[in-house]
Design a protein around this motif. Structure first.
Motif, PDB file in Angstrom:
ATOM      1  N   GLU A   1       0.847  -1.189   0.000  1.00 46.43           N
ATOM      2  CA  GLU A   1       0.000   0.000   0.000  1.00 46.43           C
ATOM      3  C   GLU A   1       0.882   1.239   0.000  1.00 46.43           C
ATOM      4  OE1 GLU A   1      -4.006  -1.408   2.376  1.00 46.43           O
ATOM      5  OE2 GLU A   1      -2.779   0.184   3.214  1.00 46.43           O
ATOM      6  N   ALA A   2       0.575   2.150  -0.887  1.00 41.87           N
ATOM      7  CA  ALA A   2       1.279   3.431  -0.946  1.00 41.87           C
ATOM      8  C   ALA A   2       0.263   4.539  -0.693  1.00 41.87           C
ATOM      9  CB  ALA A   2       1.935   3.622  -2.309  1.00 41.87           C
ATOM     10  N   ARG A   3       0.579   5.409   0.238  1.00 36.22           N
ATOM     11  CA  ARG A   3      -0.276   6.568   0.528  1.00 36.22           C
ATOM     12  C   ARG A   3       0.519   7.834   0.245  1.00 36.22           C
ATOM     13  NH1 ARG A   3      -5.013   5.272   2.981  1.00 36.22           N
ATOM     14  NH2 ARG A   3      -5.046   3.217   3.960  1.00 36.22           N
ATOM     15  N   PHE A   4      -0.049   8.669  -0.607  1.00 39.62           N
ATOM     16  CA  PHE A   4       0.592   9.933  -0.950  1.00 39.62           C
ATOM     17  C   PHE A   4       0.459  10.918   0.197  1.00 39.62           C
ATOM     18  CE2 PHE A   4      -0.291   8.362  -5.263  1.00 39.62           C
ATOM     19  CZ  PHE A   4       0.935   8.603  -5.871  1.00 39.62           C
ATOM     20  N   GLU A   5       1.495  11.724   0.402  1.00 36.92           N
ATOM     21  CA  GLU A   5       1.395  12.848   1.331  1.00 36.92           C
ATOM     22  C   GLU A   5       0.550  13.908   0.646  1.00 36.92           C
ATOM     23  OE1 GLU A   5       5.246  14.293   2.382  1.00 36.92           O
ATOM     24  OE2 GLU A   5       5.809  12.427   3.390  1.00 36.92           O
ATOM     25  N   ARG A   6      -0.494  14.329   1.277  1.00 31.82           N
ATOM     26  CA  ARG A   6      -1.431  15.277   0.651  1.00 31.82           C
ATOM     27  C   ARG A   6      -0.755  16.570   0.206  1.00 31.82           C
ATOM     28  NH1 ARG A   6      -6.506  14.371   4.653  1.00 31.82           N
ATOM     29  NH2 ARG A   6      -7.011  12.289   3.905  1.00 31.82           N
ATOM     30  N   LYS A   7       0.201  17.061   0.999  1.00 30.76           N
ATOM     31  CA  LYS A   7       0.818  18.341   0.646  1.00 30.76           C
ATOM     32  C   LYS A   7       1.702  18.259  -0.593  1.00 30.76           C
ATOM     33  CE  LYS A   7       4.637  17.867   3.868  1.00 30.76           C
ATOM     34  NZ  LYS A   7       5.318  18.425   5.005  1.00 30.76           N
TER      35      LYS A   7
END
Length: 110
Positions: A45-51
């Protein structure tokens, strides 16, 4: 549906953090940015940093909404030379192409 257009997945290091980019050949950028990766029961699972998340014109409204809301992108090997990539509302099974054309898609929606 098989559109036979490669998806280029790039992983790299930018300023000491993992940077992931998904680009669809002939359509442009889907998404890119710094990300955190973890293994959940054999699925990455990869989660992008929103900023740092950048969404391209090639991303559908559903994909944009899911990633802006913090949905993970999953990457799971389904068979030798095959990789399922997806997120909330979208997934595709990709087969390994040549080193110059990336992955080819069989794309579907959930």
């Amino acid at each position: 549906m098989s559109d036979a257009r490669p998806l280029i997945v790039s992983l790299g290091d930018r300023q000491g953090a993992l940077f992931i980019s998904f680009e669809k050949t002939g359509e442009g950028l889907l998404a890119e940015g710094r990300a955190q990766v973890c293994d959940r029961d054999g699925t990455i699972e990869a989660r992008f940093e929103r900023k740092t998340l950048q969404l391209g014109a090639a991303a559908s409204w559903m994909l944009k909404g899911a990633l802006r809301a913090g949905a993970a992108v999953t990457l799971q090997r389904t068979a030798p030379g095959k990789l399922r990539i997806g997120t909330l509302g979208w997934n595709g099974e990709f087969i390994r192409g040549s080193s110059t054309i990336g992955l080819k898609a069989n794309v579907g929606t959930l």
